[in-house]
Design a protein around this motif. Structure first.
Motif, mmCIF file in Angstrom:
data_model
loop_
_atom_site.group_PDB
_atom_site.id
_atom_site.type_symbol
_atom_site.label_atom_id
_atom_site.label_comp_id
_atom_site.label_asym_id
_atom_site.label_seq_id
_atom_site.Cartn_x
_atom_site.Cartn_y
_atom_site.Cartn_z
ATOM 1 N N GLY A 1 -6.109 -8.319 -16.927
ATOM 2 C CA GLY A 1 -5.692 -9.568 -16.274
ATOM 3 C C GLY A 1 -4.302 -10.051 -16.658
ATOM 4 O O GLY A 1 -3.451 -9.276 -17.077
ATOM 5 N N ASP A 2 -4.106 -11.370 -16.504
ATOM 6 C CA ASP A 2 -2.798 -12.001 -16.761
ATOM 7 C C ASP A 2 -2.340 -11.736 -18.199
ATOM 8 O O ASP A 2 -3.040 -12.086 -19.154
ATOM 9 C CB ASP A 2 -2.952 -13.514 -16.517
ATOM 10 N N VAL B 1 8.187 -9.675 -12.023
ATOM 11 C CA VAL B 1 8.732 -10.757 -11.193
ATOM 12 C C VAL B 1 8.528 -10.464 -9.699
ATOM 13 O O VAL B 1 8.802 -9.353 -9.239
ATOM 14 C CB VAL B 1 10.246 -10.918 -11.490
ATOM 15 N N GLY B 2 8.053 -11.446 -8.975
ATOM 16 C CA GLY B 2 7.931 -11.327 -7.513
ATOM 17 C C GLY B 2 6.603 -10.774 -7.028
ATOM 18 O O GLY B 2 6.359 -10.725 -5.819
ATOM 19 N N VAL B 3 5.757 -10.324 -7.935
ATOM 20 C CA VAL B 3 4.419 -9.850 -7.521
ATOM 21 C C VAL B 3 3.360 -10.490 -8.423
ATOM 22 O O VAL B 3 3.634 -10.823 -9.576
ATOM 23 C CB VAL B 3 4.273 -8.303 -7.576
ATOM 24 N N ASN B 4 2.168 -10.642 -7.881
ATOM 25 C CA ASN B 4 1.098 -11.256 -8.674
ATOM 26 C C ASN B 4 -0.139 -10.350 -8.695
ATOM 27 O O ASN B 4 -0.126 -9.250 -8.111
ATOM 28 C CB ASN B 4 0.763 -12.655 -8.134
ATOM 29 N N ALA B 5 -1.190 -10.837 -9.340
ATOM 30 C CA ALA B 5 -2.385 -10.009 -9.512
ATOM 31 C C ALA B 5 -3.014 -9.643 -8.157
ATOM 32 O O ALA B 5 -3.534 -8.525 -7.989
ATOM 33 C CB ALA B 5 -3.397 -10.755 -10.378
ATOM 34 N N ASP B 6 -2.934 -10.546 -7.193
ATOM 35 C CA ASP B 6 -3.497 -10.230 -5.864
ATOM 36 C C ASP B 6 -2.716 -9.094 -5.207
ATOM 37 O O ASP B 6 -3.295 -8.219 -4.550
ATOM 38 C CB ASP B 6 -3.453 -11.476 -4.967
ATOM 39 N N ASP B 7 -1.394 -9.111 -5.366
ATOM 40 C CA ASP B 7 -0.573 -8.022 -4.802
ATOM 41 C C ASP B 7 -0.932 -6.691 -5.465
ATOM 42 O O ASP B 7 -1.012 -5.651 -4.797
ATOM 43 C CB ASP B 7 0.919 -8.290 -5.047
ATOM 44 N N MET B 8 -1.131 -6.742 -6.789
ATOM 45 C CA MET B 8 -1.436 -5.488 -7.491
ATOM 46 C C MET B 8 -2.795 -4.949 -7.071
ATOM 47 O O MET B 8 -3.018 -3.731 -7.073
ATOM 48 C CB MET B 8 -1.368 -5.681 -9.009
ATOM 49 N N ALA B 9 -3.716 -5.845 -6.674
ATOM 50 C CA ALA B 9 -5.017 -5.390 -6.181
ATOM 51 C C ALA B 9 -4.824 -4.608 -4.876
ATOM 52 O O ALA B 9 -5.540 -3.631 -4.613
ATOM 53 C CB ALA B 9 -5.937 -6.590 -5.961
ATOM 54 N N ARG C 1 0.837 -1.220 0.000
ATOM 55 C CA ARG C 1 0.000 0.000 0.000
ATOM 56 C C ARG C 1 0.864 1.260 0.000
ATOM 57 O O ARG C 1 0.529 2.252 -0.662
ATOM 58 C CB ARG C 1 -0.960 -0.033 1.183
ATOM 59 N N SER C 2 1.975 1.200 0.711
ATOM 60 C CA SER C 2 2.878 2.349 0.696
ATOM 61 C C SER C 2 3.425 2.549 -0.727
ATOM 62 O O SER C 2 3.531 3.683 -1.210
ATOM 63 C CB SER C 2 4.019 2.116 1.691
ATOM 64 N N PHE C 3 3.737 1.424 -1.387
ATOM 65 C CA PHE C 3 4.182 1.515 -2.781
ATOM 66 C C PHE C 3 3.088 2.160 -3.644
ATOM 67 O O PHE C 3 3.367 3.010 -4.496
ATOM 68 C CB PHE C 3 4.537 0.111 -3.319
ATOM 69 N N GLY C 4 1.836 1.778 -3.384
ATOM 70 C CA GLY C 4 0.709 2.378 -4.115
ATOM 71 C C GLY C 4 0.661 3.888 -3.941
ATOM 72 O O GLY C 4 0.396 4.633 -4.891
ATOM 73 N N ARG C 5 0.969 4.350 -2.743
ATOM 74 C CA ARG C 5 0.945 5.801 -2.498
ATOM 75 C C ARG C 5 2.079 6.501 -3.251
ATOM 76 O O ARG C 5 1.917 7.616 -3.737
ATOM 77 C CB ARG C 5 1.005 6.089 -0.991
ATOM 78 N N LEU C 6 3.211 5.815 -3.330
ATOM 79 C CA LEU C 6 4.314 6.363 -4.143
ATOM 80 C C LEU C 6 3.851 6.556 -5.591
ATOM 81 O O LEU C 6 4.064 7.626 -6.190
ATOM 82 C CB LEU C 6 5.512 5.395 -4.081
ATOM 83 N N ILE C 7 3.181 5.530 -6.135
ATOM 84 C CA ILE C 7 2.745 5.611 -7.533
ATOM 85 C C ILE C 7 1.708 6.729 -7.705
ATOM 86 O O ILE C 7 1.766 7.509 -8.664
ATOM 87 C CB ILE C 7 2.154 4.242 -7.994
ATOM 88 N N GLN C 8 0.797 6.831 -6.738
ATOM 89 C CA GLN C 8 -0.223 7.889 -6.812
ATOM 90 C C GLN C 8 0.430 9.269 -6.762
ATOM 91 O O GLN C 8 0.002 10.195 -7.453
ATOM 92 C CB GLN C 8 -1.237 7.721 -5.663
ATOM 93 N N SER C 9 1.487 9.391 -5.974
ATOM 94 C CA SER C 9 2.141 10.702 -5.819
ATOM 95 C C SER C 9 2.751 11.184 -7.135
ATOM 96 O O SER C 9 3.011 12.374 -7.306
ATOM 97 C CB SER C 9 3.220 10.635 -4.730
ATOM 98 N N LEU C 10 2.978 10.262 -8.064
ATOM 99 C CA LEU C 10 3.578 10.658 -9.348
ATOM 100 C C LEU C 10 2.535 11.170 -10.334
ATOM 101 O O LEU C 10 2.858 11.573 -11.458
ATOM 102 C CB LEU C 10 4.359 9.482 -9.944
ATOM 103 N N GLY C 11 1.270 11.097 -9.920
ATOM 104 C CA GLY C 11 0.192 11.757 -10.674
ATOM 105 C C GLY C 11 -0.068 11.194 -12.059
ATOM 106 O O GLY C 11 -0.633 11.884 -12.909
ATOM 107 N N GLY D 1 -2.066 -1.154 -14.085
ATOM 108 C CA GLY D 1 -2.632 -1.894 -15.216
ATOM 109 C C GLY D 1 -2.600 -3.390 -14.946
ATOM 110 O O GLY D 1 -1.890 -3.857 -14.045
ATOM 111 N N GLY D 2 -3.359 -4.143 -15.721
ATOM 112 C CA GLY D 2 -3.308 -5.604 -15.647
ATOM 113 C C GLY D 2 -4.001 -6.210 -14.445
ATOM 114 O O GLY D 2 -3.657 -7.318 -14.023
#
Ligand SMILES: NC(=O)c1ccc[n+]([C@@H]2O[C@H](COP(=O)([O-])OP(=O)(O)OC[C@H]3O[C@@H](n4cnc5c(N)ncnc54)[C@H](O)[C@@H]3O)[C@@H](O)[C@H]2O)c1
Length: 355
Positions: A141-142, A116-124, A97-107, A134-135
């Motif tokens: 999706g996949d 690699v190392g993350v899956n669709a559940d993590d991205m949710a 979630r902290s990573f998500g906030r970083l991405i949001q901060s970039l507007g 995306g994805g």
């Protein structure tokens, strides 16, 4: 590492470092080039040995995304992100979630996705903090089925050049790696009538897939030298190197793995040996083409996305022809196409249009 020097060398616009001490998150976003649009590229979670390794990886990968997105004809620039952590132990809700906030901060300058190392559940989980993902399962999706389809179409284009026919009957195809893409590609090739030779470092699971595909199994190290018409690398990068290059008996190399050439000179070596090498970031662009369809004004449409993925065959054909005419390695031809598109389109919006 001298970061500004590295940015100059690779041509980067922006590097963002994010440290959330409470969440234990160390993340870097590299935005390489946004001439064509917002930077799109996946998030990798990896336990790098050092900070320099993490920076080098994110810079190299983000630059690769600029070329891939440009070559695919997308209105997207190139970027990538890394979380410096071990995905087996360190994947926590707080970090994601902290990573998500970083991405949001970039507007919206950077859009993230799976790597690699993350899956669709993590991205949710990431998507709970940012709209720039995306994805996701409920959208495109996949990406693996689209990637495999693009590889099949690109392989056909290369076979037309090498053999004058894209008919798989009687053709022997060697697949390295029976993961997401390799397995799907194997199924498609089986349906096309090809004879398959396969390998994977995970032998027990690999042999189950091989039996299902009716494929011949070989040991991982033996795959390079098998008697095959086409070699499809669908595992790791840097597998075309000084150790493997003399082993190849194939006439075509066409697979999904990223960074297949250990060094650019290996592309020239393949050309000298008469092996048609399909540039990796062109033939494996199906996944990103599929994700990019999410940004269509009407929203994601699989039919439209897959029609575009099938177009990879024509893109490969054009690049291979350009390489042949210019007498240059195919990877160089792909780079020229991508760079020309960025250069020309970068000037298009310099035309003044009154409001
Ligand atoms: N999934 C996608 O949509 C996509 C898109 C673009 C590029 N790629 C690239 O394609 C490749 C495959 O992707 P994937 O999603 O199928 O990954 P994956 O992790 O599902 O599969 C990789 C497979 O390769 C095997 N492998 C690893 N090292 C090997 C070796 N030395 N010899 C034989 N097998 C080995 C692994 O055991 C695994 O089964 C990767 O390089 C990836 O970066 C994938």
């Amino acid at each position: 590492m001298n970061i500004f020097e590295a940015m100059e060398q690779y041509g980067h616009e922006e590097l963002v470092f994010w440290y959330d001490q409470a969440a234990g998150l160390k993340a870097i976003v590299a935005i390489h080039d946004t001439t064509l649009g917002p930077a799109l590229g996946g998030l990798r979670m990896w336990p790098y040995d050092s900070e320099d390794d993490a920076i080098t990886d994110v810079m190299r990968l983000s630059r690769g995304m600029t070329y891939k997105n440009a070559a695919m004809g997308l209105d997207l620039g190139g970027g990538k992100s890394v979380i410096w952590a071990d995905s087996r132990h360190d994947k926590t809700e707080a970090r994601l979630r902290s990573f998500g906030r970083l991405i949001q901060s970039l507007g919206g300058r950077y859009i993230t996705a799976e790597d690699v190392g993350v899956n669709a559940d993590d991205m949710a989980v990431v998507a709970r903090e940012t709209e720039f993902v995306g994805g996701l399962k409920e959208t495109s999706g996949d990406p693996s089925p689209a990637t495999a389809l693009g590889v099949l179409e690109g392989m056909k284009a290369a076979m037309m050049l090498a053999f004058g026919s894209a008919d798989f009957h009687g053709r022997r195809i060697a697949i390295q790696g029976l993961g997401h893409v390799g397995t799907l590609l194997g199924e498609m090739l089986k349906n096309e009538g090809a004879t398959l030779i396969v390998t994977d470092i995970h032998e027990d699971e690999g042999r189950v897939v091989a039996d299902r595909l009716g494929a011949q199994w070989v040991a991982p190290d033996a795959i390079y030298g098998v008697d095959a018409d086409v070699f499809a690398p669908c595992a790791l990068g840097a597998i075309i190197n000084d150790r493997t290059i003399d082993q190849f008996k194939c006439r075509v190399i066409a697979g999904s793995a990223n960074n297949q050439l250990q060094e650019p000179r290996h592309g020239l070596e393949l050309m000298k040996r008469g092996i048609v090498y399909v540039p990796d970031y062109v033939i494996n662009g199906g996944g990103v083409v599929n994700v990019a369809d999410e940004f269509h004004r009407d929203g994601y449409n699989q039919e439209r996305a897959y029609a575009r993925v099938r177009g990879i065959g024509k893109q490969v054909q054009e690049i291979l022809q350009h390489a042949q005419q210019a007498q240059i390695p195919t990877q160089e031809a792909a780079d020229q196409v991508a760079e020309a598109r960025i250069h020309i389109l970068g000037r298009v919006d310099s035309t003044y249009i009154p409001e």
